[in-house]
Enzyme design. Structure first.
Site, mmCIF file in Angstrom:
data_model
loop_
_atom_site.group_PDB
_atom_site.id
_atom_site.type_symbol
_atom_site.label_atom_id
_atom_site.label_comp_id
_atom_site.label_asym_id
_atom_site.label_seq_id
_atom_site.Cartn_x
_atom_site.Cartn_y
_atom_site.Cartn_z
ATOM 1 N N LYS A 48 0.841 -1.206 0.000
ATOM 2 C CA LYS A 48 0.000 0.000 0.000
ATOM 3 C C LYS A 48 0.873 1.252 0.000
ATOM 4 O O LYS A 48 0.695 2.144 -0.838
ATOM 5 C CB LYS A 48 -0.923 0.000 1.215
ATOM 6 C CG LYS A 48 -1.900 1.181 1.228
ATOM 7 C CD LYS A 48 -2.495 1.411 2.596
ATOM 8 C CE LYS A 48 -1.561 2.245 3.453
ATOM 9 N NZ LYS A 48 -2.181 2.719 4.705
ATOM 10 N N ASP A 98 -6.289 0.851 0.788
ATOM 11 C CA ASP A 98 -6.403 1.168 2.216
ATOM 12 C C ASP A 98 -7.783 0.729 2.705
ATOM 13 O O ASP A 98 -8.540 0.078 1.980
ATOM 14 C CB ASP A 98 -6.150 2.653 2.455
ATOM 15 C CG ASP A 98 -7.274 3.543 1.944
ATOM 16 O OD1 ASP A 98 -8.183 3.038 1.238
ATOM 17 O OD2 ASP A 98 -7.265 4.744 2.253
#
Length: 346
Positions: free
Chosen positions: A214, A232
């Site tokens: 991420k 996320d």
């Protein structure tokens, strides 16, 4: 030919009818026979049916009411809402791709100023800020990093920092001891392995302390212009609500959603989805009645559907409040966005 014979030829039953009349019996004709047959069929059709069990009747009524309620749902501009029944498991792959891409196009119009909501001036600041954003808000990070970068502007500076001093600066972000260890370790790795420069490759970034896929894609997409999907918590929640995928693991979500869009759209897609998740499609109470993409959403109705009540749930610039960044892009300000206040401001 005698008249009587001719009449019999025309109507073979005429003689029988006359004979029946003479003997006192009722006349039997084709018309009467047909009428009797039709009457019998009608009576059979009209025969009362056995009453359905009470449970079955209740179930049927409930189903009809559900259909009526669904048909009555409208979005904020009066268009029929797709609803859960319209977009379900039977949706074809082609239909899914079209719907997903249309949602992204709609979001691009809603959030033309979408951007990463962490303040940064270079790749080093972005990677540090992204690591710090775990388990806290971007706003809190943006209020904290000015002091951190003022004291430690380069990887070399932060690598040689006193951990206790860094902990004190990072305290407002939560989990400050673990985060201090990560950012100092990350800085040392940058100095020792990459000459003090943030690498621009995924395989290198994920080797840094505290950096996962991420964080790596945030850095690649926004500091190096290389496409990546940022999975996320907001992204995960929305793509599952929209039934783009049923996957629950971030890497599988990334792969599934990435397959629906051209690679060139991945970075901005992430911004659009995350912006929408923070402003309208909230985790606990989505503002369904104020959502511009409600007609495309299978999860419509999970949140507040009344337009007036839903509008009160809107956050950040959609609700007239400050955003996450202290120093946002000019496009955001031009669109009516308001910068966040610094740490300690009222």
């Amino acid at each position: 030919m005698p008249a009587k014979k001719a009449a019999d030829d025309v109507n073979p039953n005429a003689g029988k009818a006359a004979a029946d009349k003479a003997s006192g019996k009722p006349a039997v004709t084709d018309a009467v026979t047909k009428k009797a047959t039709a009457k019998k069929a009608t009576a059979k059709k009209a025969a009362p049916k056995k009453p359905a069990p009470k449970k079955a009747v209740a179930k049927k009524v409930a189903a009809e009411e559900a259909v009526t309620d669904k048909a009555a749902q409208k979005d904020v501009v009066g268009k029929p809402v797709a609803g859960k029944a319209a977009v379900g498991k039977a949706e074809s792959r082609t239909a899914l791709v079209r719907r997903a891409r249309r949602i992204n196009r709609e979001l691009a119009e809603i959030y033309p100023y979408a951007h990463p909501e962490l303040d940064f001036e270079n790749p080093f600041q972005l990677v540090i800020a992204t690591v710090l954003s775990a388990q806290t808000t971007d706003l809190r990070v943006n209020q904290t990093t000015p002091a951190l970068f003022a004291a430690y502007p380069t990887p070399e500076d932060l690598a040689a920092a006193d951990p206790e001093r860094v902990e004190e600066i990072l305290r407002p972000t939560g989990f400050f001891r673990a985060k201090t260890k990560s950012v100092i370790g990350l800085s040392k790795a940058l100095v020792e392995e990459f000459g003090g420069e943030v690498p621009g490759r995924l395989e290198d970034l994920v080797k840094l302390p505290g950096v996962g896929r991420k964080t790596a894609f945030v850095v690649l997409g926004n500091a190096f212009g290389r496409p990546g999907i940022t999975v996320d918590t907001h992204f995960q929640r929305l793509v599952r609500r929209w039934r783009w995928t049923e996957q629950t693991e971030p890497d599988k979500i990334e792969a599934a959603v990435g397959a629906l869009f051209p690679k060139s759209e991945w970075t901005m897609l992430s911004h659009h989805v995350i912006f929408h998740g923070r402003r309208i499609c909230h985790a606990r109470k989505p503002a369904c009645g104020a959502c511009p993409i409600a007609p495309l959403c299978p999860a419509y109705g999970e949140g507040e559907t009344d337009p007036e009540k839903a509008r009160k749930l809107l956050k950040y610039e959609k609700g007239g409040f400050p955003g996450q960044r202290l120093n946002p892009p000019q496009a955001y300000l031009d669109a009516g966005g308001r910068p966040a206040p610094p740490l300690g401001a009222e």
